[in-house]
Motif scaffolding. Sequence first.
Motif: not given
Length: 466
Positions: A202-216
């Motif tokens: 989730e940190t990687i996703a937020a750092d690259h501009g897509f913090a809403d990606k579903t990570v389960a």
Amino acid sequence: MSTRSGKQEKQGRQLGLVLKGYPRISETFIANEIRLLEELGFNIHIISMRKPRESFTHDCVKRIRAKVSYLPEHLYRNLPRFLYHNILQYLRDPKRYRAGLKLMRERLRDTSSPKATVRHLLQAGYLVHKFLPRTDIGHLHAHFAHSPTSVAQFASLLSGLNFSFTAHAKDIYTQLPERVAQKMARAAFVVTCTQYNRRCLETIAADHGFADKTVACVYHGIDLTLFSANGRQPGTEPPYSLLTVARFVPKKGLTTIIDALEALAADGVAFTWTLVGDGEMKGALQKRLEASPIKDRVVLAGTLAHHDVLELYEKADCFVLGCRIATNGDRDGIPNVVAEAMAMGVPVAATTVSGIPELVEHESTGLLCNPEDPGALAANLRRLLTDAELRARIIPAARAKVEEVFDNTKEIRELARIYRTYAHVGEGLDFNIPLSPHPEDPCELDESTGAASEATGGGAHEQPSA
């Protein structure tokens, strides 16, 4: 065994699983996942990037009905075959194939293995042209965030199917975050096996501009019917029996354990240590132990069948693992052997690395220390061996914790709901049906045991051919 509902049969949607190899002796958790999903009614087609390299596999694989299609593995020796199917796929859908070529060029700019990148595109083209039209696959899901996800990502571009992936441990931490982010950005969703991994992704996703990606987060889980504390009593007497089950690789922290046990021996604690496993560090460990004052207290058991490991759990007074972060970033998630020991009533001394504290809670379900701290590990071992009150509290709490969060029949239902919600496969199925534990045929082997029963793989295997 349930059957698929009429709605599911009419849709004919399969879940296409992209795996590095199938079956693999070290990936029983994947085989169990497939088996349990099939029991829930999922229709699965396995796409394997290579044929089996072991001459045996676990019996649980024989219960899997999924068809297996093998992609050509080697680039140069299969080049005519690759080119044939990829050229035809380009002619079939040039726009999508050009998108695949564009992604390949982008990846070639910052990769240390250009040959692998080219091969992944060609394998994806082979998959989409040769295999996909002969299946009912409606979604692609890859296990591990490195090469299987690369193939699934390219196949998604070439076919228009959505893809997702499960990230485990080494595959997250030994590649650049930018590469992980690129795959996450294109994936419909991501699954991982610890909350530690989930926070990282989730940190990687937020750092690259897509913090809403579903990570389960879905734990692998174990079959709890295979493990029982059998009324284990908290009391122990010297010489104590210590147990470690692990692959002989740097991230397992085996040298830290040796240092800790040498400290215990120097303090006059009587014990024997049984080490089950094998691996690349075997020679170095043997040399280290030959020069150690505890060499006569150590049993190197090698690789064992699971029923033999169960017998060792029953005799052990304490289970010890010294997990650490390797120099290349590799680290464990939650080793299944830790959950197995806890389920068997064996108190665990481990480290705070990665997801281990999600199961081993310090002073509650086990004792933890920082990695590469043999003094602290030795102190924790002494407490777990000699403090009957501590053991009486930890043994039942540890079993209860495993039942709460590591029951594979519960975890598989959560995974099934994720596939239904985000991949739209498994629609119309009843996820509350009973599942078969098959206690007479244990197959809950952690990758670190190296144990196996001789058996042949199941499912219909489709060989690569032009």
